[in-house]
Design a protein around this motif. Structure first.
Motif, short mmCIF file in Angstrom:
data_model
loop_
_atom_site.label_atom_id
_atom_site.label_comp_id
_atom_site.label_asym_id
_atom_site.label_seq_id
_atom_site.Cartn_x
_atom_site.Cartn_y
_atom_site.Cartn_z
N ALA A 16 -3.06 3.27 -4.03
CA ALA A 16 -3.87 3.19 -5.02
C ALA A 16 -4.20 1.75 -5.67
O ALA A 16 -5.38 1.75 -5.96
N ALA A 17 -3.44 0.85 -5.52
CA ALA A 17 -3.98 -0.63 -5.64
C ALA A 17 -5.05 -1.18 -4.89
O ALA A 17 -5.81 -1.61 -5.45
N LEU A 18 -4.77 -0.63 -3.43
CA LEU A 18 -6.03 -0.93 -2.59
C LEU A 18 -7.20 -0.19 -3.02
O LEU A 18 -8.39 -1.15 -2.99
N LEU A 19 -7.28 0.83 -3.24
CA LEU A 19 -8.47 1.55 -3.86
C LEU A 19 -9.15 1.03 -4.98
O LEU A 19 -10.55 0.82 -5.22
N VAL A 20 -8.52 0.45 -5.89
CA VAL A 20 -8.88 -0.27 -7.04
C VAL A 20 -9.38 -1.67 -6.69
O VAL A 20 -10.45 -2.23 -7.26
N ALA A 21 -8.75 -2.46 -5.83
CA ALA A 21 -9.31 -3.65 -5.62
C ALA A 21 -10.08 -3.72 -4.44
O ALA A 21 -10.90 -4.95 -4.25
#
Length: 446
Positions: A111-116
């Motif tokens: 999830a963090a990867l998709l945001v950043a």
């Protein structure tokens, strides 16, 4: 929601919102405030996933935890991941669930990867050297540097968090008296303890420190204080609370009395307020006296809810008038904007503007110029100064001296910097055609 006691939730929120450090940071334009908000949301969501039994809802909480970590990363880099890791790992070990550390990170990581990822890819395509500088220089080197940008001693955050938690700091003995940390059976207590202690130690280990760095530690401190004070009053405690409230009342009352006395005996100005700042003095004095009076009433009350309510109300008037009561001399040390704007008429399209790395952003902003030169030190502009069109923007004192001598008397070369820096250079520079001072700032024309 988790403790089953709405009073604890209300009290922790009140403690957080009336803490001086939280209030000050909350009305100050800094990325640390936004970072703290995202990290707080992320940590809360992780804990909700930890206590959630339904697999789907647990996965949703973990995904949202990752989303907020991603937003925190976009706000201020890899601290977004370091703070949760240093808090969550010891918590899971304490809970006896360390094996989950190998399985639960995947959902929040994705999830963090998709945001950043969109921003991360775009910045890499536009500037291939960015990631080396951002990760290695801005994070690793700044953390371990012997010459950090904000050098502070290792104990720096102790008074910062103690002062930032005021007025509640004086109730820490009472909160400890009601604490169950000796045999903590509550997961939220364990989580809050790890969330407070380990990020605090992490920030303390860094050689570079700013007061706002410690903001993510205030939410767990408020939770622990709420638990402790609730337990304290359940044990019928009164003395520690009363001593703390009286200490606050005496301290605030003394400051208010000093301000009152100073104004009565030095009406034309004193060490705090100058002549013409009567309204500021009146508001500041009233703020401190209100803290002292209401804190004293809290010590006299018998009902626990009434005692806590009065104590929470004590700093409210002070917080409300604080912005209007700041002495002019404090503004002169921290706010160069009015000084810079006051000399707008002396700036022409062909004026050459030179500043230091601290004041340069303000100079650019108030004069609507993007061609300001820096003197001697690049600071946070160092990376940008490596670009081809910016390599000449960092001036040595000798180069600046040559520019001043060539254009002497025309007033087109302008230096806006800290007074101490100018005094260190003054003997090596020609005599200016105009100079003005404002607190610790100077405006000089050659």
């Amino acid at each position: 929601r988790v403790s089953g006691d709405p009073w604890k939730g209300t009290l922790s929120s009140v403690i957080y919102l009336t803490s001086m450090g939280v209030y000050a940071a909350g009305v100050y334009n800094s990325p640390d405030s936004l970072l703290s908000m995202f990290l707080t949301a992320g940590m809360v969501l992780f804990f909700l996933s930890h206590v959630e039994e339904h697999p789907t809802r647990r996965a949703v909480f973990l995904a949202l935890f990752g989303v907020f970590c991603g937003l925190a990363f976009l706000t201020k880099g890899f601290l977004a991941f370091a703070v949760p890791v240093v808090a969550i790992v010891p918590f899971m070990i304490w809970e006896g669930q360390w094996k989950k550390l190998f399985t639960i990170p995947w959902i929040p990581a994705i999830a963090a990867l998709l945001v950043a990822l969109p921003w991360s890819v775009m910045i890499h395509l536009r500037e291939g050297r960015f990631w080396h500088y951002f990760f290695w220089v801005e994070h690793i080197q700044r953390f371990f540097s012997n010459h950090p940008q904000h050098p502070k001693p290792f104990w720096y955050f102790v008074p910062v968090i103690a002062g930032g938690a005021l007025p509640w700091t004086v109730l820490i003995p009472a909160a400890i008296g009601g604490s169950t940390l000796k045999k903590p059976r509550d997961s939220l207590l364990r989580f809050s303890f790890c969330w407070l202690i380990f990020p605090f130690l992490f920030f303390t280990a860094s050689n570079g420190k700013l007061g706002t760095y410690i903001l993510p530690c205030f939410p767990p401190l408020a939770i622990l204080m709420a638990y402790g004070l609730t337990g304290y009053f359940q044990k019928k405690g009164r003395k520690s609370f009363n001593r703390g409230a009286l200490t606050l009342a005496a301290s605030a009352g003394l400051i208010g009395a000093i301000l009152l006395t100073a104004h009565l005996f030095f009406p034309t100005g004193n060490m705090v307020y100058a002549k013409g700042e009567t309204l500021k003095w009146a508001l500041g004095t009233a703020g401190f006296l209100s803290i002292g009076t209401v804190a004293w009433l809290a010590s006299r009350a018998s009902n626990p809810i009434r005692k806590i309510t009065l104590f929470a109300v004590a700093p409210v008037l002070f917080l409300f008038v604080l912005h209007f009561a700041i002495p002019g001399q404090s503004m002169k040390r921290k706010m160069p904007g009015p000084f810079i704007k006051a000399h707008t008429s002396r700036i022409f399209p062909d004026s050459i503007l030179v500043s230091d790395n601290y004041l340069a952003p303000a100079v650019c902003w108030f004069y609507r110029r993007s061609d300001v030169y820096l003197l001697e030190k690049g600071g946070e502009f160092t990376y940008g100064l490596t670009y081809g069109d910016s390599k000449g923007r960092l001036l040595t004192i000798d180069k600046f001296k040559d520019m001043a001598e060539k254009g002497l008397g025309k007033g087109r070369l302008v230096l806006i910097t800290h007074k101490k820096r100018y005094e260190a250079y003054r003997d090596r520079l020609p005599k200016p055609v105009f100079m003005d001072e404002y607190g610790k700032f100077v405006f000089v024309q050659f």
